[in-house]
Motif scaffolding. Sequence first.
Motif, PDB file in Angstrom:
ATOM      1  N   PRO A   1     -41.823 -60.723   2.670  1.00  0.00           N
ATOM      2  CA  PRO A   1     -43.253 -61.729   3.243  1.00  0.00           C
ATOM      3  C   PRO A   1     -43.231 -61.170   4.647  1.00  0.00           C
ATOM      4  CG  PRO A   1     -41.780 -63.395   2.091  1.00  0.00           C
ATOM      5  CD  PRO A   1     -41.226 -61.432   2.103  1.00  0.00           C
ATOM      6  N   ASN A   2     -42.685 -60.961   5.323  1.00  0.00           N
ATOM      7  CA  ASN A   2     -42.954 -59.965   6.657  1.00  0.00           C
ATOM      8  C   ASN A   2     -42.997 -58.715   7.008  1.00  0.00           C
ATOM      9  OD1 ASN A   2     -41.764 -63.394   7.156  1.00  0.00           O
ATOM     10  ND2 ASN A   2     -40.470 -62.653   8.975  1.00  0.00           N
ATOM     11  N   LEU A   3     -43.425 -57.951   5.986  1.00  0.00           N
ATOM     12  CA  LEU A   3     -43.393 -56.938   6.103  1.00  0.00           C
ATOM     13  C   LEU A   3     -45.758 -56.615   5.532  1.00  0.00           C
ATOM     14  CD1 LEU A   3     -41.025 -55.228   4.365  1.00  0.00           C
ATOM     15  CD2 LEU A   3     -40.856 -54.980   6.359  1.00  0.00           C
ATOM     16  N   PRO A   4     -46.433 -57.716   5.901  1.00  0.00           N
ATOM     17  CA  PRO A   4     -47.785 -56.938   6.103  1.00  0.00           C
ATOM     18  C   PRO A   4     -47.964 -56.178   6.538  1.00  0.00           C
ATOM     19  CG  PRO A   4     -46.638 -58.587   7.294  1.00  0.00           C
ATOM     20  CD  PRO A   4     -45.426 -58.493   7.261  1.00  0.00           C
ATOM     21  N   LYS A   5     -47.392 -55.851   8.062  1.00  0.00           N
ATOM     22  CA  LYS A   5     -48.161 -54.427   7.741  1.00  0.00           C
ATOM     23  C   LYS A   5     -48.245 -53.150   7.484  1.00  0.00           C
ATOM     24  CE  LYS A   5     -48.522 -55.822  12.954  1.00  0.00           C
ATOM     25  NZ  LYS A   5     -48.036 -55.724  14.691  1.00  0.00           N
TER      26      LYS A   5
ATOM     27  N   MET B   1     -36.065 -56.244   0.161  1.00  0.00           N
ATOM     28  CA  MET B   1     -37.142 -55.630   0.828  1.00  0.00           C
ATOM     29  C   MET B   1     -37.799 -55.543  -0.050  1.00  0.00           C
ATOM     30  SD  MET B   1     -36.879 -52.276   2.553  1.00  0.00           S
ATOM     31  CE  MET B   1     -36.018 -51.983   3.768  1.00  0.00           C
ATOM     32  N   THR B   2     -37.989 -55.518  -0.978  1.00  0.00           N
ATOM     33  CA  THR B   2     -38.666 -54.718  -2.483  1.00  0.00           C
ATOM     34  C   THR B   2     -38.153 -55.806  -3.554  1.00  0.00           C
ATOM     35  OG1 THR B   2     -37.001 -52.953  -3.607  1.00  0.00           O
ATOM     36  CG2 THR B   2     -39.084 -51.998  -1.913  1.00  0.00           C
ATOM     37  N   VAL B   3     -38.871 -56.608  -3.270  1.00  0.00           N
ATOM     38  CA  VAL B   3     -38.790 -57.977  -4.528  1.00  0.00           C
ATOM     39  C   VAL B   3     -38.861 -57.674  -5.599  1.00  0.00           C
ATOM     40  CG1 VAL B   3     -38.506 -60.814  -4.760  1.00  0.00           C
ATOM     41  CG2 VAL B   3     -38.809 -59.774  -2.297  1.00  0.00           C
TER      42      VAL B   3
ATOM     43  N   LYS C   1     -44.719 -65.328  -2.313  1.00  0.00           N
ATOM     44  CA  LYS C   1     -44.913 -65.128  -0.795  1.00  0.00           C
ATOM     45  C   LYS C   1     -45.079 -63.690  -0.610  1.00  0.00           C
ATOM     46  CE  LYS C   1     -44.268 -69.415   0.354  1.00  0.00           C
ATOM     47  NZ  LYS C   1     -44.976 -70.443   1.391  1.00  0.00           N
ATOM     48  N   VAL C   2     -44.898 -62.573  -1.863  1.00  0.00           N
ATOM     49  CA  VAL C   2     -44.568 -61.358  -1.835  1.00  0.00           C
ATOM     50  C   VAL C   2     -45.636 -60.551  -1.262  1.00  0.00           C
ATOM     51  CG1 VAL C   2     -42.192 -60.961  -2.310  1.00  0.00           C
ATOM     52  CG2 VAL C   2     -44.626 -60.901  -3.916  1.00  0.00           C
ATOM     53  N   HIS C   3     -45.785 -59.589  -1.238  1.00  0.00           N
ATOM     54  CA  HIS C   3     -46.726 -58.694  -1.308  1.00  0.00           C
ATOM     55  C   HIS C   3     -46.751 -57.939  -1.631  1.00  0.00           C
ATOM     56  CE1 HIS C   3     -47.779 -59.854   3.236  1.00  0.00           C
ATOM     57  NE2 HIS C   3     -46.642 -59.814   3.128  1.00  0.00           N
ATOM     58  N   VAL C   4     -47.752 -58.279  -3.033  1.00  0.00           N
ATOM     59  CA  VAL C   4     -47.354 -57.158  -4.408  1.00  0.00           C
ATOM     60  C   VAL C   4     -48.079 -56.134  -4.110  1.00  0.00           C
ATOM     61  CG1 VAL C   4     -48.876 -57.225  -6.782  1.00  0.00           C
ATOM     62  CG2 VAL C   4     -48.226 -59.906  -5.534  1.00  0.00           C
TER      63      VAL C   4
ATOM     64  N   THR D   1     -39.056 -58.442  10.294  1.00  0.00           N
ATOM     65  CA  THR D   1     -40.280 -58.221  11.511  1.00  0.00           C
ATOM     66  C   THR D   1     -40.540 -56.974  12.359  1.00  0.00           C
ATOM     67  OG1 THR D   1     -40.298 -60.566  11.130  1.00  0.00           O
ATOM     68  CG2 THR D   1     -41.250 -60.029  12.993  1.00  0.00           C
ATOM     69  N   ASP D   2     -38.992 -57.029  12.556  1.00  0.00           N
ATOM     70  CA  ASP D   2     -39.048 -55.702  14.045  1.00  0.00           C
ATOM     71  C   ASP D   2     -39.141 -54.319  12.664  1.00  0.00           C
ATOM     72  OD1 ASP D   2     -38.007 -54.358  15.855  1.00  0.00           O
ATOM     73  OD2 ASP D   2     -36.001 -54.429  15.592  1.00  0.00           O
ATOM     74  N   LEU D   3     -39.352 -54.432  11.768  1.00  0.00           N
ATOM     75  CA  LEU D   3     -39.416 -52.350  11.044  1.00  0.00           C
ATOM     76  C   LEU D   3     -40.819 -52.772  10.715  1.00  0.00           C
ATOM     77  CD1 LEU D   3     -37.890 -50.246   9.365  1.00  0.00           C
ATOM     78  CD2 LEU D   3     -38.134 -51.629   7.583  1.00  0.00           C
ATOM     79  N   ASP D   4     -41.351 -53.652  10.712  1.00  0.00           N
ATOM     80  CA  ASP D   4     -42.393 -54.208   9.980  1.00  0.00           C
ATOM     81  C   ASP D   4     -43.408 -53.563  11.144  1.00  0.00           C
ATOM     82  OD1 ASP D   4     -44.641 -54.580   8.512  1.00  0.00           O
ATOM     83  OD2 ASP D   4     -45.684 -56.275   9.661  1.00  0.00           O
ATOM     84  N   ASN D   5     -43.035 -54.641  12.959  1.00  0.00           N
ATOM     85  CA  ASN D   5     -43.796 -54.244  13.796  1.00  0.00           C
ATOM     86  C   ASN D   5     -43.434 -53.047  14.179  1.00  0.00           C
ATOM     87  OD1 ASN D   5     -44.780 -56.577  13.681  1.00  0.00           O
ATOM     88  ND2 ASN D   5     -43.226 -57.950  15.113  1.00  0.00           N
ATOM     89  N   SER D   6     -42.253 -52.536  14.326  1.00  0.00           N
ATOM     90  CA  SER D   6     -42.304 -51.188  14.650  1.00  0.00           C
ATOM     91  C   SER D   6     -42.814 -49.849  14.173  1.00  0.00           C
ATOM     92  CB  SER D   6     -40.588 -50.828  15.001  1.00  0.00           C
ATOM     93  OG  SER D   6     -39.698 -51.647  15.670  1.00  0.00           O
ATOM     94  N   LEU D   7     -42.424 -49.652  12.798  1.00  0.00           N
ATOM     95  CA  LEU D   7     -43.363 -48.960  11.899  1.00  0.00           C
ATOM     96  C   LEU D   7     -44.970 -49.095  12.575  1.00  0.00           C
ATOM     97  CD1 LEU D   7     -41.453 -49.291   9.005  1.00  0.00           C
ATOM     98  CD2 LEU D   7     -41.396 -47.403  10.496  1.00  0.00           C
TER      99      LEU D   7
END
Length: 418
Positions: free
Chosen positions: A104-108, A70-72, A92-95, A303-309
């Motif tokens: 990578p699947n937590l862009p939002k 989750m936090t790389v 690939k990570v969101h710095v 992906t599910d966590l990101d979109n739902s939140l």
Amino acid sequence: MISLNRRTVLRAGLGVGVVAAASAVAGYEVLGSSSTPPVWQPPAPVRAAALDKRKLLVIEMAGGSDGLSMTVPYADSRYRELRRRTAIAADKVHVVDDKLGLHPNLPKLAAAGATLVPGVGTAKPDLSHFEMLHRWQTGDPEGRLRAETGFLGRLCDHLGDPSAPAVGVALGVGSSQALACERVTTLSVDAGNDGLFPVFDDENVRGAWLAAQRAMAHPDRLDAPLFATARAGSAAALRFSDVAATLSPAATGYPDSDLGIQLRLAARLLADDSHGLRIVHVPMGADFDTHSNHTEQYAELMTDLDNSLAAFRQDLAARGIADRVLIAAYSEFGRRVPDNDSGGLDHGAAGTALLLGPTNSGVAGEMPSLRALDADDNLRATVDMTEFYATLAESWFGVPASDVLPGSPRPLPGVVAV
């Protein structure tokens, strides 16, 4: 004879009546669906509302979410040495900063901002799901006290009105130890039924069923204790169902997942100020126990966590309550640092928790060292679970941490944006 009084009913969460009714209904219509969901935009930063207006949503990521995915720790070469099969590439990570990046699947989530709390755990961890969930739900870091109440339930006792239909609600099937309390009412409801008790397609049938249930829930002085308890549970479920029927309409834009359905109802509950609700507990139905095929499974979970939140935070903003709701997410433990031969990760110790909403984005606390693992190759906790919980109690609600937690834990400094 088993003797159950009102306090026992409240400690149990009053979930039995609601859950029993919901499970008797085969199927339901998902409300608030739309073919044209609103375009998502990152929410504007907000500062926390006044103490008496604040509410809390807690997401329980049961199964053991891997904090290092989750936090790389993308800048640490030791991470790639220990995770030859499951490491996430640095590009690939969101710095977040010069050490950590989001999956990578937590862009939002990255765009919206969050407070990341790496290294949350206990000084004496246990590798059992059951034991560590119990410790987290009761707020007992070493599992020695065996408290009958839950941490969230004790908060509800401090915050709530005993006459309220529910001060705390768990959106899941089965009662929640986390909300077990002594003074107020807490309960569990099936989010799929939008909190109604129950849902029937035929309103005449529903009306007849409810009339019968209300008659059976009416107390009688001749009742045996066990029967009186059953009546009280049904009465609480019916009372909350009446509340749920008056909630504002559901918003669009949520994913059609269990978490999306739970958070869609949570937003409606938290937006209602007339019934005394302060805390919503969301036991996430997804399985974070990724012993094999971790990379693919965890990507889907994120992906599910990101979109739902993202949908939930947009919903809160549209309802004008984004400054009033703190979102907290935790898992009972993290995963072992080295990956296994099945491309998975075994049970670990310290994990990563999240705080979102009126918070100062960034990293709170200290990242555990990958060069000082314990004897089982697990991360050593740098933030005790009671310190994380103290932040919810004291920094967010103004409740002294020592009133609801063992010892005198200190909150993480500077988390709440005031």
